[in-house]
Design a protein around this motif. Structure first.
Motif: not given
Ligand code: NAD
Ligand code: UGA
Length: 483
Positions: A337-338, A424, A426, A446-447, A449-451, A453
């Motif tokens: 995970k990032s 991207d 988490d 926030s857009k 980021l992955r969801t 998050a």
């Protein structure tokens, strides 16, 4: 070699680091009649102090470059000419590093005084006439005795056999990084320890150019040395105390910001140094407490040693529990995970990373297989690489990353902007309280980021409602999950 001029004061400062550079800059500004040579063995550091481009100075401190611009080349000089600078000096400040010993007797706890001793020997050999030697570095109690012995054992063996004389003073520095210039310009106190009235007065006279005489405290040598260690220990102890309560808040529904504020309104306690966080970092708190522990044991004061050791133990625990919480919230695994790390310096407004909590937290997360995108406004990619010092973890530049799609586990990249750090990921971990992290446009970013998050605010500086309204989950130190 120039002779000492009885009309003018000449200072040599050995050690062009976080203390030597800023302290001497302020003295030079406040005392134009004094000539100061700041010397160091490290040629690269001296070259950096002499750089025309003031944004490239080796130490970042708000307000420092303005002062350097004013005094450098006029009455403040940076050089590697240690011997000549000592020879012409009336006062020599020892501002070298005194880190914890890594091997030998007292390893891991006692201060390593090899740099101090080598300075004392050099002063003994190169000084002329009478020289006041000032301990500015933080020293174990009774170091002045060692310095005195070294200095006194050095009389010239060759003609003209002119006797050298010395006075040794302790004048510890209380500046904090990030506010060094303010602290130096408006100190709470200046402490001078010694037994030679004339030398004490000479040093006090310098400080009186900008510090009220009432703030200049005079003590014996040992009180002065011990005050410095104790002051740092007291400050660190407050942080461990509040951090212990932060963990309590998280399990009981208390809120550490509210608790800190309420505790701090008691005048006897005061509001400073009650901010919960990832644990104290910086080059001094840990080293100075370890030294206090070592000295306490040396003098047979085991209970005293245990008391101060517990301040360090709590700090280590606070530091380690952050990565455990992150893993727990991210469904028990962060492998592959990032994660974005915001802040690598040990506190805001400095480029110093020594003992930064970010180092251990980043290492723990890498160990678990995370991919980190590290951002800091002032810490360089090279410094981060040195600090992580993990050959097994890859470092990719932004450009390489876009090519390679950042696929390795346990790797990190340096993100030049907050936006790039958010790509991207988490989770976002806010580890240093830089001003720019308090103003993040969470709705917009926030857009990236992955969801789903998470935001882990380990300094309690983000605005919780904005984060939550942006669809992110929030965990805050001393509060836990916020909904
Ligand atoms: P630093 O590592 O930034 O600087 C020390 C410098 O001394 C280095 O550049 C090193 O090359 C030089 N040096 C070492 N031995 C030398 C020698 N024999 N001759 C010439 N140069 C030599 O360290 P710092 O942060 O400036 O701390 C210095 C001392 O001040 C320490 O004892 C520290 O505990 C104390 N102190 C630090 C702070 C702080 O905020 N950093 C505040 C108060 C007190
Ligand atoms: C500290 C002391 O404050 C100085 O007086 C001293 O001269 C210096 O050590 C030294 O001897 O080197 P510094 O380490 O530069 O200064 O910075 P601090 O502001 O004390 O912060 C130390 C650490 O404690 C940082 O990691 C900071 O984030 C943390 N901290 C500080 C907290 O977690 N909470 C607080 O409320 C205050």
């Amino acid at each position: 070699m120039k002779k000492k001029d009885s009309q003018k004061t000449n200072i040599c400062c050995i050690g062009a680091g976080y203390v030597g550079g800023p302290t001497m800059s302020v003295i030079a500004e406040k005392c134009p009649y004094i000539t100061i040579n700041v010397v160091d063995l490290n040629q690269e550091r001296i070259a950096a102090w002499n750089k025309k481009d003031l944004s490239k100075l080796p130490v970042f401190e708000p307000g420092l470059s303005k002062i350097i611009e004013k005094v450098r080349g006029k009455n403040l000089f940076f050089s590697t000419d240690i011997d000549n600078s000592i020879a012409i000096a009336d006062i020599v400040f020892i501002c070298v590093n005194t880190p914890t010993k890594v091997k030998g007797l007292g390893a891991g706890r006692a201060s390593d005084l090899k740099w101090v001793e080598s300075c004392a020997r050099r002063v003994a050999s190169k000084s002329t006439g009478h020289t006041i030697v000032v301990e500015k570095s933080t020293m174990p109690v009774r170091t002045a005795e060692t310095i005195k012995i070294i200095l006194q054992s050095s009389q010239p063996m060759n003609p003209p056999y002119k006797e050298k004389t010395f006075s040794v003073l302790s004048n510890p520095e209380f500046l904090a990084e990030g506010t060094a210039i303010k602290d130096l310009e408006k100190p709470d106190r200046v402490l001078i320890g010694g037994d030679d009235e004339k030398a004490i007065e000479k040093l006090a006279e310098i400080y009186r150019n900008w510090v009220d005489n009432k703030k200049i405290l005079k003590t014996n040598l040992w009180s002065s040395e011990l005050t410095k260690l104790s002051a740092n220990a007291f400050l660190a102890q407050r942080i461990s105390s509040i951090n212990s309560i932060s963990a309590f808040c998280e399990v009981t529904g208390g809120n550490i910001i509210e608790v800190s504020k309420a505790i701090g309104t008691d005048k006897r306690i005061g509001k400073q140094f009650l901010r919960a966080g990832p644990g104290f970092g910086g080059s001094c708190f840990k080293k100075d407490i370890l030294n206090l522990v070592y000295l306490s044991e040396y003098y047979g004061l085991n209970e005293v040693a245990n008391y101060w050791q517990s301040v360090i133990n709590l700090n280590n625990w606070q530091n380690q529990r952050i990565s455990r919480i992150v893993i727990d919230k991210l469904f028990g695994t962060i492998s592959g995970k990032s994660l974005a790390i915001l802040g690598f310096s040990f506190k805001a407004n400095t480029n110093d990373t020594r003992e930064s909590p970010s180092i251990n937290i980043a290492k723990d997360l890498l160990e678990e297989g995370a991919k980190l995108r590290i951002h800091d406004p002032k810490v360089s990619i090279d410094q981060i690489e040195k600090d992580l010092n993990l050959i097994e973890f890859n470092k990719l530049t932004d450009k390489e990353q876009s090519k390679q799609e950042f696929s390795n586990q346990g790797s990190w990249i340096f993100a030049e902007t907050i936006e790039k750090a958010f790509m991207d990921v988490d989770a976002v971990l806010v580890l240093t309280e830089w001003e720019e992290y308090t103003n993040i446009q969470w709705k917009k970013l926030s857009k990236l980021l992955r969801t789903p998050a998470w935001v882990f605010d380990v300094r309690s500086i983000v605005e919780p409602n904005t984060v939550i309204q942006s669809g992110l989950q929030l965990w805050r130190i001393g509060e836990g999950s916020v909904s």
